[in-house]
Design a protein around this motif. Structure first.
Motif, mmCIF file in Angstrom:
data_model
loop_
_atom_site.group_PDB
_atom_site.id
_atom_site.type_symbol
_atom_site.label_atom_id
_atom_site.label_comp_id
_atom_site.label_asym_id
_atom_site.label_seq_id
_atom_site.Cartn_x
_atom_site.Cartn_y
_atom_site.Cartn_z
ATOM 1 N N TYR A 111 -1.429 2.000 22.655
ATOM 2 C CA TYR A 111 -1.224 3.333 23.211
ATOM 3 C C TYR A 111 -2.076 3.551 24.455
ATOM 4 O O TYR A 111 -3.244 3.174 24.488
ATOM 5 C CB TYR A 111 -1.560 4.416 22.189
ATOM 6 C CG TYR A 111 -0.783 4.319 20.901
ATOM 7 C CD1 TYR A 111 0.530 3.862 20.867
ATOM 8 C CD2 TYR A 111 -1.367 4.690 19.697
ATOM 9 C CE1 TYR A 111 1.229 3.778 19.675
ATOM 10 C CE2 TYR A 111 -0.670 4.616 18.509
ATOM 11 C CZ TYR A 111 0.627 4.157 18.503
ATOM 12 O OH TYR A 111 1.318 4.073 17.323
ATOM 13 N N PRO A 164 -3.274 9.928 24.646
ATOM 14 C CA PRO A 164 -3.800 10.465 23.382
ATOM 15 C C PRO A 164 -2.725 10.543 22.293
ATOM 16 O O PRO A 164 -1.522 10.644 22.581
ATOM 17 C CB PRO A 164 -4.278 11.868 23.765
ATOM 18 C CG PRO A 164 -4.498 11.807 25.241
ATOM 19 C CD PRO A 164 -3.484 10.843 25.765
ATOM 20 N N LEU A 165 -3.171 10.508 21.034
ATOM 21 C CA LEU A 165 -2.251 10.543 19.902
ATOM 22 C C LEU A 165 -1.363 11.783 19.902
ATOM 23 O O LEU A 165 -0.231 11.722 19.414
ATOM 24 C CB LEU A 165 -3.024 10.459 18.588
ATOM 25 C CG LEU A 165 -3.593 9.080 18.261
ATOM 26 C CD1 LEU A 165 -4.402 9.134 16.974
ATOM 27 C CD2 LEU A 165 -2.497 8.044 18.165
ATOM 28 N N GLU A 166 -1.841 12.886 20.443
ATOM 29 C CA GLU A 166 -1.021 14.103 20.503
ATOM 30 C C GLU A 166 0.263 13.843 21.301
ATOM 31 O O GLU A 166 1.332 14.331 20.939
ATOM 32 C CB GLU A 166 -1.807 15.268 21.126
ATOM 33 C CG GLU A 166 -3.005 15.733 20.320
ATOM 34 C CD GLU A 166 -4.232 14.834 20.485
ATOM 35 O OE1 GLU A 166 -5.080 14.830 19.572
ATOM 36 O OE2 GLU A 166 -4.324 14.111 21.508
ATOM 37 N N GLU A 167 0.144 13.063 22.364
ATOM 38 C CA GLU A 167 1.316 12.722 23.177
ATOM 39 C C GLU A 167 2.207 11.718 22.439
ATOM 40 O O GLU A 167 3.438 11.816 22.474
ATOM 41 C CB GLU A 167 0.876 12.161 24.533
ATOM 42 C CG GLU A 167 1.988 11.979 25.514
ATOM 43 C CD GLU A 167 2.630 13.282 25.981
ATOM 44 O OE1 GLU A 167 3.795 13.218 26.418
ATOM 45 O OE2 GLU A 167 1.996 14.355 25.897
ATOM 46 N N ASP A 173 2.529 11.475 19.208
ATOM 47 C CA ASP A 173 3.184 12.200 18.120
ATOM 48 C C ASP A 173 4.391 13.012 18.605
ATOM 49 O O ASP A 173 5.346 13.191 17.849
ATOM 50 C CB ASP A 173 2.189 13.096 17.393
ATOM 51 C CG ASP A 173 1.211 12.302 16.543
ATOM 52 O OD1 ASP A 173 1.518 11.136 16.212
ATOM 53 O OD2 ASP A 173 0.145 12.847 16.215
ATOM 54 N N LYS A 174 4.373 13.469 19.838
ATOM 55 C CA LYS A 174 5.520 14.209 20.380
ATOM 56 C C LYS A 174 6.764 13.320 20.462
ATOM 57 O O LYS A 174 7.884 13.807 20.343
ATOM 58 C CB LYS A 174 5.201 14.745 21.783
ATOM 59 C CG LYS A 174 4.189 15.847 21.811
ATOM 60 C CD LYS A 174 3.921 16.263 23.254
ATOM 61 C CE LYS A 174 2.762 17.220 23.340
ATOM 62 N NZ LYS A 174 2.428 17.544 24.748
ATOM 63 N N HIS A 175 6.557 12.037 20.667
ATOM 64 C CA HIS A 175 7.663 11.094 20.829
ATOM 65 C C HIS A 175 7.916 10.260 19.577
ATOM 66 O O HIS A 175 8.845 9.440 19.565
ATOM 67 C CB HIS A 175 7.379 10.171 22.019
ATOM 68 C CG HIS A 175 7.301 10.897 23.319
ATOM 69 N ND1 HIS A 175 8.401 11.112 24.112
ATOM 70 C CD2 HIS A 175 6.260 11.489 23.952
ATOM 71 C CE1 HIS A 175 8.040 11.791 25.187
ATOM 72 N NE2 HIS A 175 6.741 12.031 25.110
#
Length: 79
Positions: free
Chosen positions: A8, A11-14, A16-18
């Motif tokens: 990756y 960040p994990l937040e991005e 998780d969106k995908h």
């Protein structure tokens, strides 16, 4: 056979969106029998996909359609 190693870049937040689209992509490739296993690494910095395909160029074409790659969220290495 290839190991597709993802790392990756965001960040994990991005990520998780995908994630739902990435899972959809994986499920299609499982149904086509291109992939035989996949999973996250611990800690969650990346993941791996195991492909039974024999043609490296074909694997590269497939992973270019992965939402993580298409959205420049992860780097990919074929082993």
């Amino acid at each position: 056979m290839f190991i597709i190693n993802l790392h990756y870049k965001v960040p994990l937040e991005e990520i998780d969106k995908h994630l739902p689209k990435h899972i959809e992509f994986l499920n299609v490739k499982y149904a086509l029998e291109n992939f035989i296993a996949s999973g996250r690494k611990v800690p969650r910095t990346s993941g791996n996909i195991l492909s039974k395909m024999k043609d490296k160029a074909a694997v590269e074409m497939i992973i270019n359609k992965d939402p993580f790659r298409a959205n420049n969220l992860a780097d990919y290495a074929l082993i």
